[in-house]
Enzyme design. Structure first.
Site, PDB file in Angstrom:
ATOM      1  N   HIS A 172       8.994 -11.631  -2.156  1.00 43.45           N
ATOM      2  CA  HIS A 172       8.318 -10.345  -2.378  1.00 43.45           C
ATOM      3  C   HIS A 172       8.429 -10.079  -3.886  1.00 43.45           C
ATOM      4  O   HIS A 172       9.195  -9.227  -4.331  1.00 43.45           O
ATOM      5  CB  HIS A 172       9.024  -9.258  -1.562  1.00 43.45           C
ATOM      6  CG  HIS A 172       8.234  -7.987  -1.397  1.00 43.45           C
ATOM      7  ND1 HIS A 172       7.126  -7.675  -2.148  1.00 43.45           N
ATOM      8  CD2 HIS A 172       8.439  -6.934  -0.553  1.00 43.45           C
ATOM      9  CE1 HIS A 172       6.670  -6.481  -1.771  1.00 43.45           C
ATOM     10  NE2 HIS A 172       7.447  -6.022  -0.802  1.00 43.45           N
ATOM     11  N   ARG A 232       4.867   1.441   1.206  1.00 45.13           N
ATOM     12  CA  ARG A 232       5.049   1.465  -0.249  1.00 45.13           C
ATOM     13  C   ARG A 232       4.196   0.428  -0.986  1.00 45.13           C
ATOM     14  O   ARG A 232       3.544   0.747  -1.980  1.00 45.13           O
ATOM     15  CB  ARG A 232       6.527   1.215  -0.625  1.00 45.13           C
ATOM     16  CG  ARG A 232       7.393   2.426  -0.555  1.00 45.13           C
ATOM     17  CD  ARG A 232       8.759   2.062  -0.084  1.00 45.13           C
ATOM     18  NE  ARG A 232       8.660   1.659   1.300  1.00 45.13           N
ATOM     19  CZ  ARG A 232       8.702   2.517   2.328  1.00 45.13           C
ATOM     20  NH1 ARG A 232       8.927   3.765   2.107  1.00 45.13           N
ATOM     21  NH2 ARG A 232       8.555   2.110   3.577  1.00 45.13           N
ATOM     22  N   THR A 233       4.242  -0.804  -0.538  1.00 49.79           N
ATOM     23  CA  THR A 233       3.584  -1.855  -1.321  1.00 49.79           C
ATOM     24  C   THR A 233       2.080  -1.603  -1.380  1.00 49.79           C
ATOM     25  O   THR A 233       1.474  -1.623  -2.451  1.00 49.79           O
ATOM     26  CB  THR A 233       3.889  -3.241  -0.722  1.00 49.79           C
ATOM     27  OG1 THR A 233       5.306  -3.340  -0.539  1.00 49.79           O
ATOM     28  CG2 THR A 233       3.416  -4.353  -1.631  1.00 49.79           C
ATOM     29  N   ARG A 257      -0.383  -9.361   2.086  1.00 43.89           N
ATOM     30  CA  ARG A 257       0.879  -9.465   2.840  1.00 43.89           C
ATOM     31  C   ARG A 257       0.566 -10.179   4.145  1.00 43.89           C
ATOM     32  O   ARG A 257      -0.420  -9.855   4.818  1.00 43.89           O
ATOM     33  CB  ARG A 257       1.479  -8.088   3.116  1.00 43.89           C
ATOM     34  CG  ARG A 257       2.662  -8.168   4.066  1.00 43.89           C
ATOM     35  CD  ARG A 257       3.414  -6.873   4.204  1.00 43.89           C
ATOM     36  NE  ARG A 257       4.148  -6.555   2.990  1.00 43.89           N
ATOM     37  CZ  ARG A 257       4.971  -5.519   2.875  1.00 43.89           C
ATOM     38  NH1 ARG A 257       5.163  -4.709   3.903  1.00 43.89           N
ATOM     39  NH2 ARG A 257       5.608  -5.273   1.746  1.00 43.89           N
ATOM     40  N   LYS A 295     -11.230 -12.271  15.586  1.00 41.94           N
ATOM     41  CA  LYS A 295     -12.218 -13.118  16.267  1.00 41.94           C
ATOM     42  C   LYS A 295     -11.904 -14.599  16.095  1.00 41.94           C
ATOM     43  O   LYS A 295     -12.678 -15.453  16.500  1.00 41.94           O
ATOM     44  CB  LYS A 295     -13.616 -12.856  15.697  1.00 41.94           C
ATOM     45  CG  LYS A 295     -14.089 -11.424  15.818  1.00 41.94           C
ATOM     46  CD  LYS A 295     -15.472 -11.297  15.171  1.00 41.94           C
ATOM     47  CE  LYS A 295     -15.703  -9.911  14.621  1.00 41.94           C
ATOM     48  NZ  LYS A 295     -16.799  -9.880  13.640  1.00 41.94           N
TER      49      LYS A 295
END
Ligand code: CP
Length: 303
Positions: free
Chosen positions: A129, A51-52, A101, A80
């Site tokens: 959030h 969703r986000t 995120r 890396k």
């Protein structure tokens, strides 16, 4: 708000939150407005999301912006050994805003401190959030017609659920009574409870949904956050603590709406989906309008 990062819901005053909700209403009425056609939005997702990420990308597309980014840190140079700082310094050269995120609490704040472009926190560990919080506020206001004098129940993983932490703090700006329903192991952290006390608001703690169902306007269900548990046995012992069924909604207030930030695992039976109380998919849809409002505001395209 223009040009500023959004890392915690505490970064916005009550008036600023309400302003985002008002702007989002305009985008709900008229979603396609190419006011960011000269902008590049980057989405850096070091943790999974449906969703986000997709609602941010949908929001950016509706506004005419281009989107770049990655959905899996393993496909980036993080694999890396590149540091988060170097990743952010680089991506800031390629885009006008960064949506990130990350599993580490505090990582979004750190990113905003090194970035030359605004950063939006799309979830940092069990911490915050804020964009979910704003779409939750939008959904509550839209369904209840107000944000004051509401009874809100949070159910499930109140310890690790970052959406619960952000929304509790935001709802402390309004005259809210909180009903906290969780197993003992997953209670709301004391710093969030202290925030409620500091605002002279009430909270009540329960073990079962039945104890609170007739009192509340919003029933905010949450998933037990498996990825935050150090001990899988502990997760197994609490994972199915609450499974909301249609039967449990008998006796609820007429205006009650069931919200859930999603994804759900088992917390809401599918037999709830077609009840008048179910609102979680419309809630996810509201995320597009709210994220349009955030992108347009932070990138300076609103009046
Ligand atoms: N609500 C929410 O954050 O959903 P995603 O994890 O799918 O982005």
């Amino acid at each position: 708000m223009k040009g500023k990062s959004l890392i915690s819901i505490n970064d916005y005053s009550k008036d600023e939150m309400l302003r985002i909700l008002d702007i989002a209403e305009g985008f709900e009425k008229q979603p396609r407005q190419p006011i960011l056609s000269d902008k590049v939005v980057s989405t850096l997702f070091f943790e999974p999301s449906t969703r986000t990420r997709l609602s941010f990308e949908s929001a950016a597309n509706h506004l005419g912006a281009r989107v770049i980014g990655f959905t899996d840190a393993a496909s980036s140079s993080t694999k890396k050994g590149e540091s988060l700082k170097d990743t952010i310094l680089t991506v800031a050269c390629y885009s006008d805003i960064i949506i990130m995120r990350h599993p580490l609490a505090g990582s979004a704040r750190w990113a905003s401190e090194v970035s030359s472009v605004p950063v939006i926190n799309a979830g940092d560990g069990a911490n915050q959030h804020p964009t979910q919080c704003l779409l939750d506020l939008y959904s509550i206001r839209k369904t209840q017609g107000k944000l004051d004098k509401l009874n809100i129940a949070f159910v499930g993983d109140l310890k690790y659920g970052r959406t619960v932490h952000s929304l509790t703090i935001a709802m402390c700006n309004f005259d809210t009574t909180f009903h906290l329903i969780s197993p003992d192991e997953l209670k709301l952290p004391s710093y969030v409870k202290q925030h409620i006390k500091d605002k002279s608001l009430e909270y009540h703690q329960y073990r079962t949904i039945e104890e609170a169902i007739d009192k509340v306007d919003i029933l905010y269900m949450t998933r037990v956050q498996r990825e935050r548990f150090a001990d899988p046995i502990e997760y197994e012992s609490v994972k199915n603590s609450y499974i909301l069924t249609k039967n449990q909604l008998k006796g609820c207030k007429e205006n009650l709406k069931v919200l859930h930030p999603l994804p759900r695992v088992n917390e809401i039976s599918e037999n709830v989906d077609n009840t008048p109380q179910a609102y979680y998919f419309q809630q996810a849809q509201n995320g597009v309008y709210v994220r349009q409002a955030l992108l347009a505001t932070i990138l300076g395209a609103t009046k």
